[in-house]
Enzyme design. Structure first.
Site, mmCIF file in Angstrom:
data_model
loop_
_atom_site.group_PDB
_atom_site.id
_atom_site.type_symbol
_atom_site.label_atom_id
_atom_site.label_comp_id
_atom_site.label_asym_id
_atom_site.label_seq_id
_atom_site.Cartn_x
_atom_site.Cartn_y
_atom_site.Cartn_z
ATOM 1 N N ASP A 88 4.876 -6.606 -37.339
ATOM 2 C CA ASP A 88 5.311 -6.406 -38.720
ATOM 3 C C ASP A 88 6.220 -7.533 -39.194
ATOM 4 O O ASP A 88 6.231 -7.874 -40.377
ATOM 5 C CB ASP A 88 6.048 -5.069 -38.843
ATOM 6 C CG ASP A 88 5.082 -3.897 -38.922
ATOM 7 O OD1 ASP A 88 4.021 -3.968 -38.292
ATOM 8 O OD2 ASP A 88 5.405 -2.909 -39.605
ATOM 9 N N CYS A 129 5.270 -1.722 -30.346
ATOM 10 C CA CYS A 129 5.772 -1.926 -31.707
ATOM 11 C C CYS A 129 5.309 -0.882 -32.713
ATOM 12 O O CYS A 129 4.592 0.054 -32.385
ATOM 13 C CB CYS A 129 5.444 -3.338 -32.166
ATOM 14 S SG CYS A 129 6.439 -4.585 -31.290
ATOM 15 N N ASP A 130 5.674 -1.131 -33.957
ATOM 16 C CA ASP A 130 5.749 -0.137 -35.030
ATOM 17 C C ASP A 130 4.569 0.827 -35.138
ATOM 18 O O ASP A 130 4.742 2.031 -35.057
ATOM 19 C CB ASP A 130 5.911 -0.846 -36.378
ATOM 20 C CG ASP A 130 7.180 -1.674 -36.433
ATOM 21 O OD1 ASP A 130 7.540 -2.279 -35.420
ATOM 22 O OD2 ASP A 130 7.807 -1.724 -37.501
ATOM 23 N N LYS A 131 3.369 0.337 -35.376
ATOM 24 C CA LYS A 131 2.230 1.231 -35.617
ATOM 25 C C LYS A 131 1.437 1.490 -34.346
ATOM 26 O O LYS A 131 0.578 2.378 -34.318
ATOM 27 C CB LYS A 131 1.285 0.636 -36.670
ATOM 28 C CG LYS A 131 1.971 0.122 -37.909
ATOM 29 C CD LYS A 131 2.884 1.150 -38.547
ATOM 30 C CE LYS A 131 3.754 0.536 -39.613
ATOM 31 N NZ LYS A 131 4.708 -0.459 -39.147
ATOM 32 N N CYS A 201 12.275 -5.803 -31.356
ATOM 33 C CA CYS A 201 13.540 -6.287 -31.902
ATOM 34 C C CYS A 201 14.675 -5.308 -31.599
ATOM 35 O O CYS A 201 14.530 -4.101 -31.771
ATOM 36 C CB CYS A 201 13.413 -6.521 -33.400
ATOM 37 S SG CYS A 201 12.159 -7.764 -33.809
ATOM 38 N N GLU A 452 5.833 -2.582 -46.388
ATOM 39 C CA GLU A 452 7.268 -2.361 -46.238
ATOM 40 C C GLU A 452 8.015 -3.408 -47.056
ATOM 41 O O GLU A 452 7.592 -4.562 -47.148
ATOM 42 C CB GLU A 452 7.688 -2.400 -44.765
ATOM 43 C CG GLU A 452 7.553 -3.748 -44.098
ATOM 44 C CD GLU A 452 8.012 -3.732 -42.649
ATOM 45 O OE1 GLU A 452 7.928 -2.673 -42.017
ATOM 46 O OE2 GLU A 452 8.441 -4.795 -42.166
ATOM 47 N N SER A 478 11.103 -1.237 -43.685
ATOM 48 C CA SER A 478 11.251 -1.570 -42.271
ATOM 49 C C SER A 478 12.435 -0.792 -41.716
ATOM 50 O O SER A 478 13.369 -0.444 -42.445
ATOM 51 C CB SER A 478 11.498 -3.071 -42.126
ATOM 52 O OG SER A 478 12.029 -3.370 -40.857
#
Length: 564
Positions: A88, A129-131, A201, A452, A478
Site C-alpha cells: 500500500d 501486509c494490509d489486504k 511498517c 486510502e 491508512s
C-alpha cells in the site's frame, strides 16, 4: 469444540492420490521429485506471499522454508504456491491505490482456486501486509480446512537526528519541507533510513492491526503478531506453525471452530484496546461473512463502549510495535482484558488450546506502553462509528488518533471530487484552520476501489493543521493516519449519498463523543440538489476492465466492501 487427539479422518487429498484411476495424478507428482510415501501423507498447502516489491514480504522465503520443515517433521507433505501482495505504501497517492482492496478478494479467490483444484488437506498461510492477511483469513473461513496464519512480523525502527523514527515520521516530513521546516537535503537523508529493512511498517498501520487481530481471533500462534521480522524467534515460530498445522489436522480443528462469533468479539475488543486501523471495520465483517456470521457496525459500537483504550502506538502515540512486543504483546493485553471479563476466554485457537490457556501466564511488562484497565488512555475504545444526516448508514473514525480539541468541531466544507485535487489545495496553502476537507467519489464503487487517503491526511499534519482541520471521505484511510479523519461515509457519493450533495462552504458538524456527523443544510435544499445530481465524468472507467467489474459487484463500506 475440539475433536479427540486420535481423530484420523479420510484425507481430502485421496481424491488425487489414491486409486487405479489416479495413476496419472501420481505420475505428475513423481515428475516433481515426490515419492509414493509423500502422497500417502496429508498434503499441506504453504501459501507464500513473498515478492520483491514489498518490504513486508521480501524476507518470507526463509520463513516459508521453516514452515515446510515443520510440516515435514510432523508427518505432512508441504507443497508451496505463491500469492500476490500489494504494498500500500508504494500504491498510495496514484491510480495504483484503487487496487489493494480489490486484491483482498483476489487473494481469497486465488487460494480457494488452488486448494480446491489440488485437493489439499490443510494449509499454512504466510502473510504480512494490509489486504493479504484479511484475504487469507477469508479463504480459510471459506474453505474450512485446517489452517494457520504466519505473519512476516513488523519492521525494526531506526534513528534520525537522534530520534527513534519509522515510516510514518517520514510521511509527515514531506509537509515540513513545504513549510520550510526541513530542507530537501534533509528529507533525502531521512528517506534513506526511515525504513531500515524488511517487515511491515513499525506502527499501528493496517498490516500490524490485522496481524494483532489474527492473534486475537486465534488463527496464529501466540506472539505471532509482534515478533519482529528480523528475530530468529520469527523463524522458530514459522517452524512451530508447520508442526502445529499437523496437530490441527489430526484433531480436525477447523477455521470455523476457531473463528466463532465469540472470537470475533474478542478481536473487536482487542481492536478497541489497541486503537487499530479503521480498515479493520472493513476486514472483520468480510472475514466473518465467510464463516456465516453477520458482523454489523453496531457490534463495534457496543464493544467500544465497554472496552477501554489501552495502548497508543505510532502515528497517534510515541511507541512502536517493538515496544508493544517488549511490553508483553497481544497476550498480555488480552490477559488484562480477560482479568476484567472483557473477552471470551474459552475460544479455541490454532495452538490447539483455548485463549485462556494461551495467555494465562502473560502480564503487562511496561504499563506506559500497555495501560492497565484501571488506568486507561480512554474508557472507550479507540475506534468510533458516527452517524447523522451526512452518514445515514455510518462512518468510521480512529478516535484514538484525534486531538482533544478536534473531538467536537464545526466548520465550512472544502469540497473535492478526487484525492489529487485536495492534496494540491492543502500543499498550496488554500486550506485554512477550521476547514473541513471533503474528498468524495473515492468509495468502493466511486473510486472504484476505495483509495486510502494517506497523503492528504499526512499533508494536513505536515502543514501544521492537524489540530484545526478535519477530513471527511467516502474513501478509507491508512493505519498511518492521524487527526480528525472520518472515512467510509455511507452511502457513498457515487450512489448519490448525502456526501455527494455537499456544496463548498456548507457547515459540517462533527461530534465524536456523541457519535454524530451532520451537514447543517435544510433538507429541502438537499432535495433540490439531488434532482440535478449525477456522478462527475472523472468517475468514468473503461468498460470490461477489472475495476469496472469490481464496481458492479462491490457493496457498502459499512458491510465490509464485500463482493455481492
Amino acid at each position: 469444540m475440539t475433536r479427540p487427539n486420535s481423530y484420523r479422518g479420510p484425507l481430502r487429498s485421496s481424491i488425487i492420490t489414491q486409486g487405479i484411476d489416479r495413476a496419472t495424478h501420481r505420475s505428475l507428482f513423481y515428475s516433481m521429485g515426490h515419492c509414493r510415501e509423500d502422497l500417502d501423507k496429508p498434503l499441506v498447502a504453504v501459501v507464500n506471499s513473498f515478492n520483491e516489491v514489498s518490504p513486508g514480504h521480501v524476507h518470507l522465503q526463509a520463513l516459508c522454508q521453516a514452515i515446510k520443515l515443520g510440516v515435514a517433521e510432523a508427518g505432512g507433505t508441504p507443497l508451496e504456491f505463491p500469492c500476490i501482495a500489494v504494498c500500500d505504501g508504494i500504491a498510495t497517492g496514484h491510480e495504483g491505490m484503487k487496487m489493494p482492496m480489490l486484491s483482498r478478494e483476489m487473494i481469497a479467490d486465488l487460494i480457494e482456486l488452488m486448494v480446491t483444484a489440488h485437493g489439499f488437506d490443510a494449509m499454512v498461510l504466510l502473510t504480512n501486509c494490509d489486504k493479504v492477511t484479511p484475504g487469507m483469513l477469508m479463504a480459510a473461513g471459506r474453505l474450512n480446512i485446517p489452517a494457520i496464519l504466519v505473519s512476516g512480523g513488523p519492521m525494526d525502527t531506526t534513528s534520525f537526528h537522534g530520534k527513534e523514527v519509522c515510516y510514518t515520521d517520514l510521511i509527515e516530513a514531506e509537509g515540513k519541507v513545504v513549510r520550510g521546516e526541513m530542507s530537501e537535503v534533509e528529507l533525502t537523508a531521512f528517506e534513506h533510513v526511515a525504513c531500515p529493512g524488511c517487515g511491515s511498517c513499525a506502527m499501528m498501520g493496517t498490516a500490524n492491526s490485522m496481524n494483532m487481530l489474527t492473534e486475537a481471533l486465534g488463527m496464529t500462534l501466540t506472539d505471532g503478531a509482534l515478533i519482529p521480522a528480523t528475530y530468529g524467534a520469527r523463524v522458530a515460530l514459522a517452524r512451530h506453525a508447520g508442526q502445529a498445522i499437523m496437530e490441527l489436522h489430526n484433531r480436525n480443528i477447523l477455521p470455523r471452530d476457531i473463528m466463532t462469533l465469540d472470537a470475533f468479539e474478542n478481536a473487536i475488543a482487542v481492536d478497541m484496546a489497541i486503537g487499530g486501523s479503521t480498515n479493520t471495520c472493513l476486514h472483520l465483517p468480510a472475514i466473518a461473512r465467510e464463516v456465516g456470521i453477520a458482523l454489523e457496525m453496531d457490534r463495534f459500537s457496543e464493544i467500544a463502549e465497554r472496552t477501554p483504550h489501552l495502548t497508543l502506538l505510532k502515528p497517534a502515540g510515541k511507541f512502536f510495535t517493538g515496544d508493544m512486543y517488549n511490553a508483553g504483546g497481544i497476550s498480555a493485553l488480552m490477559n488484562e482484558l480477560n482479568r476484567h471479563q472483557m473477552i471470551h476466554p474459552d475460544c479455541m485457537t490454532a495452538t490447539g488450546k483455548t485463549i485462556a490457556e494461551n495467555i494465562a501466564c502473560r502480564k503487562i511488562l511496561n504499563p506506559e506502553v500497555i495501560h492497565p484497565v484501571e488506568k486507561p488512555i480512554s474508557p472507550r475504545g479507540g475506534l468510533a462509528i458516527l452517524r447523522g444526516n451526512l452518514a445515514p448508514e455510518g462512518a468510521v473514525v480512529k478516535s484514538a488518533a484525534v486531538a482533544p480539541e478536534m473531538l467536537v468541531h464545526s466548520g465550512p466544507a472544502r469540497v473535492f471530487d478526487r484525492e489529487e485535487e485536495a492534496l494540491e489545495a492543502i500543499f498550496s496553502g488554500n486550506i485554512k484552520p477550521g476547514d473541513v476537507v471533503v474528498i468524495r467519489y473515492e468509495g468502493p464503487k466511486g473510486g472504484p476501489g476505495m483509495r486510502e487517503q494517506l497523503l492528504p491526511t499526512s499533508a494536513i499534519i505536515g502543514m501544521g493543521l492537524g489540530k484545526t482541520v478535519a477530513l471527511i471521505t467516502d474513501g478509507r484511510f491508512s493505519g498511518a493516519t492521524q487527526g480528525a479523519c472520518i472515512g467510509h461515509v455511507s452511502p457513498e457519493a457515487y450512489l448519490g449519498g448525502p456526501i455527494a450533495l455537499i456544496a463548498e462552504g456548507d457547515t459540517i458538524r462533527i461530534d465524536i463523543p456523541a457519535r454524530k456527523l451532520e451537514l447543517a443544510v435544510d433538507p429541502k435544499v438537499l432535495e433540490e440538489r439531488k434532482k440535478s445530481w449525477k456522478p462527475p465524468e472523472s468517475t468514468n472507467i473503461e468498460k470490461g476492465s477489472l475495476l469496472e467489474r469490481y464496481r458492479r459487484m462491490v457493496g457498502s463500506a459499512m458491510k465490509g466492501s464485500i463482493l455481492e
